[in-house]
Design an enzyme around this catalytic site. Structure first.
Site, PDB file in Angstrom:
ATOM      1  N   THR A   1       3.791   4.721  15.277  1.00 20.18           N
ATOM      2  CA  THR A   1       3.494   3.373  14.778  1.00 20.18           C
ATOM      3  C   THR A   1       4.129   3.113  13.414  1.00 20.18           C
ATOM      4  O   THR A   1       3.823   2.117  12.770  1.00 20.18           O
ATOM      5  CB  THR A   1       1.971   3.128  14.686  1.00 20.18           C
ATOM      6  OG1 THR A   1       1.434   3.956  13.653  1.00 20.18           O
ATOM      7  CG2 THR A   1       1.266   3.435  15.994  1.00 20.18           C
TER       8      THR A   1
ATOM      9  N   HIS B   1      -2.996  -9.011  12.354  1.00 21.72           N
ATOM     10  CA  HIS B   1      -2.342  -7.824  11.798  1.00 21.72           C
ATOM     11  C   HIS B   1      -1.987  -6.913  12.976  1.00 21.72           C
ATOM     12  O   HIS B   1      -2.826  -6.662  13.842  1.00 21.72           O
ATOM     13  CB  HIS B   1      -3.283  -7.119  10.816  1.00 21.72           C
ATOM     14  CG  HIS B   1      -2.820  -5.744  10.447  1.00 21.72           C
ATOM     15  ND1 HIS B   1      -1.549  -5.512   9.982  1.00 21.72           N
ATOM     16  CD2 HIS B   1      -3.427  -4.531  10.497  1.00 21.72           C
ATOM     17  CE1 HIS B   1      -1.397  -4.213   9.757  1.00 21.72           C
ATOM     18  NE2 HIS B   1      -2.516  -3.596  10.072  1.00 21.72           N
TER      19      HIS B   1
ATOM     20  N   ASN C   1       5.034  -0.805  12.261  1.00 21.81           N
ATOM     21  CA  ASN C   1       4.007  -1.264  11.327  1.00 21.81           C
ATOM     22  C   ASN C   1       4.613  -1.473   9.947  1.00 21.81           C
ATOM     23  O   ASN C   1       5.220  -0.567   9.377  1.00 21.81           O
ATOM     24  CB  ASN C   1       2.868  -0.232  11.253  1.00 21.81           C
ATOM     25  CG  ASN C   1       1.639  -0.785  10.546  1.00 21.81           C
ATOM     26  OD1 ASN C   1       1.643  -1.922  10.066  1.00 21.81           O
ATOM     27  ND2 ASN C   1       0.590   0.008  10.475  1.00 21.81           N
TER      28      ASN C   1
ATOM     29  N   GLU D   1       0.838  -1.192   0.000  1.00 21.49           N
ATOM     30  CA  GLU D   1       0.000   0.000   0.000  1.00 21.49           C
ATOM     31  C   GLU D   1       0.879   1.251   0.000  1.00 21.49           C
ATOM     32  O   GLU D   1       0.394   2.355   0.186  1.00 21.49           O
ATOM     33  CB  GLU D   1      -0.973   0.009   1.178  1.00 21.49           C
ATOM     34  CG  GLU D   1      -0.340  -0.053   2.533  1.00 21.49           C
ATOM     35  CD  GLU D   1      -1.360   0.031   3.654  1.00 21.49           C
ATOM     36  OE1 GLU D   1      -2.086   1.024   3.715  1.00 21.49           O
ATOM     37  OE2 GLU D   1      -1.419  -0.905   4.475  1.00 21.49           O
TER      38      GLU D   1
ATOM     39  N   CYS E   1      -3.595  -2.910   4.414  1.00 24.77           N
ATOM     40  CA  CYS E   1      -2.720  -3.938   4.999  1.00 24.77           C
ATOM     41  C   CYS E   1      -3.180  -5.364   4.692  1.00 24.77           C
ATOM     42  O   CYS E   1      -2.491  -6.326   5.041  1.00 24.77           O
ATOM     43  CB  CYS E   1      -2.623  -3.736   6.509  1.00 24.77           C
ATOM     44  SG  CYS E   1      -2.045  -2.099   6.963  1.00 24.77           S
TER      45      CYS E   1
ATOM     46  N   SER F   1      -7.451  -1.519   6.345  1.00 21.25           N
ATOM     47  CA  SER F   1      -8.387  -0.398   6.499  1.00 21.25           C
ATOM     48  C   SER F   1      -9.146  -0.147   5.208  1.00 21.25           C
ATOM     49  O   SER F   1      -8.652  -0.396   4.122  1.00 21.25           O
ATOM     50  CB  SER F   1      -7.627   0.867   6.879  1.00 21.25           C
ATOM     51  OG  SER F   1      -7.112   0.737   8.175  1.00 21.25           O
TER      52      SER F   1
ATOM     53  N   SER G   1     -10.098   3.671  13.338  1.00 26.91           N
ATOM     54  CA  SER G   1      -9.509   2.480  12.711  1.00 26.91           C
ATOM     55  C   SER G   1      -9.462   1.306  13.701  1.00 26.91           C
ATOM     56  O   SER G   1      -9.609   0.150  13.303  1.00 26.91           O
ATOM     57  CB  SER G   1      -8.118   2.776  12.154  1.00 26.91           C
ATOM     58  OG  SER G   1      -7.155   2.854  13.175  1.00 26.91           O
TER      59      SER G   1
ATOM     60  N   LYS H   1      -5.858  -6.256  21.915  1.00 29.53           N
ATOM     61  CA  LYS H   1      -7.225  -5.693  21.878  1.00 29.53           C
ATOM     62  C   LYS H   1      -8.128  -6.584  21.028  1.00 29.53           C
ATOM     63  O   LYS H   1      -9.264  -6.883  21.392  1.00 29.53           O
ATOM     64  CB  LYS H   1      -7.210  -4.294  21.231  1.00 29.53           C
ATOM     65  CG  LYS H   1      -6.714  -3.156  22.087  1.00 29.53           C
ATOM     66  CD  LYS H   1      -6.775  -1.882  21.232  1.00 29.53           C
ATOM     67  CE  LYS H   1      -6.139  -0.680  21.901  1.00 29.53           C
ATOM     68  NZ  LYS H   1      -6.904  -0.150  23.023  1.00 29.53           N
TER      69      LYS H   1
HETATM   70  N1  COA Z   1       1.634   4.209  30.256  1.00 32.60           N
HETATM   71  C1  COA Z   1       0.971   3.154  29.747  1.00 32.60           C
HETATM   72  N2  COA Z   1      -0.050   3.280  28.832  1.00 32.60           N
HETATM   73  C2  COA Z   1      -0.364   4.530  28.416  1.00 32.60           C
HETATM   74  C3  COA Z   1       0.301   5.673  28.918  1.00 32.60           C
HETATM   75  C4  COA Z   1       1.346   5.476  29.890  1.00 32.60           C
HETATM   76  N3  COA Z   1       2.042   6.509  30.384  1.00 32.60           N
HETATM   77  N4  COA Z   1      -0.242   6.760  28.328  1.00 32.60           N
HETATM   78  C5  COA Z   1      -1.211   6.312  27.483  1.00 32.60           C
HETATM   79  N5  COA Z   1      -1.290   4.966  27.548  1.00 32.60           N
HETATM   80  C6  COA Z   1      -2.149   4.065  26.765  1.00 32.60           C
HETATM   81  C7  COA Z   1      -3.583   4.556  26.617  1.00 32.60           C
HETATM   82  O1  COA Z   1      -4.366   4.245  27.752  1.00 32.60           O
HETATM   83  C8  COA Z   1      -4.002   3.774  25.372  1.00 32.60           C
HETATM   84  O2  COA Z   1      -4.277   2.441  25.718  1.00 32.60           O
HETATM   85  P1  COA Z   1      -5.712   1.777  25.399  1.00 32.60           P
HETATM   86  O3  COA Z   1      -5.933   1.951  23.923  1.00 32.60           O
HETATM   87  O4  COA Z   1      -5.541   0.371  25.776  1.00 32.60           O
HETATM   88  O5  COA Z   1      -6.687   2.551  26.207  1.00 32.60           O
HETATM   89  C9  COA Z   1      -2.727   3.754  24.531  1.00 32.60           C
HETATM   90  O6  COA Z   1      -1.652   4.064  25.424  1.00 32.60           O
HETATM   91  C10 COA Z   1      -2.719   4.763  23.393  1.00 32.60           C
HETATM   92  O7  COA Z   1      -3.090   6.001  23.923  1.00 32.60           O
HETATM   93  P2  COA Z   1      -4.039   6.992  23.106  1.00 32.60           P
HETATM   94  O8  COA Z   1      -4.259   8.192  23.943  1.00 32.60           O
HETATM   95  O9  COA Z   1      -5.218   6.266  22.571  1.00 32.60           O
HETATM   96  O10 COA Z   1      -3.029   7.342  21.909  1.00 32.60           O
HETATM   97  P3  COA Z   1      -3.229   8.254  20.638  1.00 32.60           P
HETATM   98  O11 COA Z   1      -4.437   9.096  20.708  1.00 32.60           O
HETATM   99  O12 COA Z   1      -1.907   8.917  20.431  1.00 32.60           O
HETATM  100  O13 COA Z   1      -3.469   7.223  19.434  1.00 32.60           O
HETATM  101  C11 COA Z   1      -3.286   5.408  17.951  1.00 32.60           C
HETATM  102  C12 COA Z   1      -3.033   5.906  19.375  1.00 32.60           C
HETATM  103  C13 COA Z   1      -2.923   3.932  17.844  1.00 32.60           C
HETATM  104  C14 COA Z   1      -4.743   5.593  17.577  1.00 32.60           C
HETATM  105  C15 COA Z   1      -2.374   6.226  16.984  1.00 32.60           C
HETATM  106  O14 COA Z   1      -1.050   5.862  17.216  1.00 32.60           O
HETATM  107  C16 COA Z   1      -2.692   6.047  15.529  1.00 32.60           C
HETATM  108  O15 COA Z   1      -3.445   6.813  14.952  1.00 32.60           O
HETATM  109  N6  COA Z   1      -2.065   5.036  14.851  1.00 32.60           N
HETATM  110  C17 COA Z   1      -2.207   4.817  13.439  1.00 32.60           C
HETATM  111  C18 COA Z   1      -3.473   4.056  13.083  1.00 32.60           C
HETATM  112  C19 COA Z   1      -3.483   2.651  13.512  1.00 32.60           C
HETATM  113  O16 COA Z   1      -2.458   2.098  13.810  1.00 32.60           O
HETATM  114  N7  COA Z   1      -4.668   2.036  13.515  1.00 32.60           N
HETATM  115  C20 COA Z   1      -4.857   0.672  13.937  1.00 32.60           C
HETATM  116  C21 COA Z   1      -5.864  -0.104  13.157  1.00 32.60           C
HETATM  117  S1  COA Z   1      -5.333  -0.462  11.501  1.00 32.60           S
END
Ligand code: COA
Length: 389
Positions: free
Chosen positions: A154, A235, A278, A81, A113, A310, A203, A244
């Protein structure tokens, strides 16, 4: 009598550089626990200026061709991709770099993916039609989000090459598959952009919906029960996502989600993705490599695969680990591909991230970064120039 078809060999390559998440956290003030525990990532592979999906793909596939020859490979399916051309399949450059026979069909597949799983299934169909043939399936991607965006942590880069054939030496892929498609805008990359656009939290929800959808269809198609699986390769856009997803599946099936059960099913699959990041299409098959490379003997055990792309398309299917698989693993080479990366500091990473080729059609040589077997030497007249060492 149905013949046994599946993954006969699996090899992977990743990029020249590595950025530890401690560097990123120090830069953006994030508590490191969010990266190490919250998303389950420790470092990310960063390609050098002279690396791309083709150089990584050729590096991944070369050992496969060296071990098995190319006489039976009549098809190369390249899933990505992060494509480098809107018309020409990246696999043609790999074909050239590896000196594959001209009597080969090559095509590139795209569905975020998920693409490599489509490639694997298409390969199985071709082998079923003529079991003497083998198909080289390649998944290669550079995951790139905008600097200072939530997705940045990521990122990663890797290529997996799999030889698909009859009487496979590693994993027999089973029927049926559970399928799921939904039109969602959780992650996409318009043609005019280098970085993906993503609604990260959407996502995650879309992925979990796909877990349910594929499992429901898999069950309706007469698949195995949950208890029959020794492990699950999900994945892994970030490794916490596998946890999760598996918790969600257990909940959906009305089963306990205690940490030990989830860790037993997932823990052995994350070792490579947690330090590579990733790799989009390659990620689920890096999970398989990590699982097979660890110590427990999995002979005869069933593995569940959940491939999510996605947009979205997902597929759940099962594989059985074949007798003698350990004699055919590439554990040392896999670990070396990770260990050989050179650490890059934050400034160096940000510089590489923002580089792109001029679009003027002129002659532009790339800086020599990679110590790998293939490099992107430059671009000339809008043509990418690749070299083998
Ligand atoms: N210690 C331990 N865990 C912590 C922490 C700390 N100090 N601070 C935050 N966390 C945890 C949060 O509780 C959360 O866990 P949970 O999802 O189990 O609740 C996790 O870390 C991520 O925190 P969050 O605030 O949701 O992060 P974010 O808003 O920066 O976004 C993603 C995380 C994955 C959504 C972001 O990295 C992203 O957009 N990634 C690209 C898209 C992707 O990978 N999608 C997946 C499906 S294909």
């Amino acid at each position: 009598m149905s013949i046994s078809i599946g993954i006969h060999d699996l090899s992977f390559a990743t990029a020249e550089f590595v950025l530890p998440h401690t560097e990123l956290a120090a830069h953006n003030g994030t508590e490191i626990g969010k990266y190490h525990i919250g998303i389950g990532q420790e470092s990310m592979s960063i390609p050098g200026a002279d690396e791309d999906i083709v150089t990584m793909a050729a590096a991944a596939a070369a050992p496969v061709v060296a071990r098995h020859g190319s006489d039976r490979i009549r098809t190369v399916v390249f899933a990505t991709e992060s494509s480098i051309d809107q018309a020409k399949a990246a696999g043609i450059y790999v074909h050239s770099l590896l000196g594959l026979p001209s009597a080969t069909r090559i095509v590139e597949l795209k569905q975020a993916c998920y693409g490599a799983t489509a490639a694997l299934q298409f390969a199985i169909g071709l082998v079923r039609r003529d079991p003497a043939q083998q198909v080289l399936v390649i998944a290669s991607d550079v995951s790139k989000y905008e600097l200072d965006s939530p997705g940045e942590a990521t990122q990663g880069a890797a290529a997996v090459a799999m030889l698909v054939g009859a009487d496979p030496a590693l994993v027999r892929i089973e029927d049926p598959s559970g399928l799921f498609t939904a039109d969602v805008m959780d992650f996409w990359r318009p043609n005019y952009r280098n970085e993906a656009l993503v609604d990260g939290h959407e996502s995650i929800n879309a992925y979990l919906q796909a877990v349910e959808g594929t499992w429901k269809d898999y069950t309706e198609q007469g698949g195995r029960t949950l208890e029959e699986f020794a492990a699950f390769c999900y994945h892994q856009p970030f490794t916490k996502m596998a946890y999760k997803a598996h918790r969600h599946l257990l909940n959906y099936c009305g089963q306990d989600t205690d940490n030990d059960a989830v860790s037993a099913a997932i823990g052995r699959t994350t070792a490579y993705n947690t330090v590579i990041g990733n790799s989009y299409t390659a990620s689920v098959y890096l999970a398989l490599a990590a699982l097979l490379d660890q110590a427990d003997d999995l002979t005869g055990k069933a593995i569940g695969f959940l491939s999510y792309g996605s947009g979205s398309v997902a597929e759940f299917f099962a594989g059985t680990v074949t007798a003698g698989y350990r004699d055919n693993l590439r554990t040392d080479a896999n670990r070396a591909a990770i260990a050989r990366r050179t650490p890059v500091d934050l400034a160096g990473y940000r510089d590489l991230h923002e580089r792109s080729f001029p679009t003027d059609g002129g002659d532009h040589a790339t800086e020599r970064h990679t110590s790998g077997p293939f490099r992107l030497a430059g671009i000339s007249g809008h043509k990418r120039l690749y070299q083998a060492r």
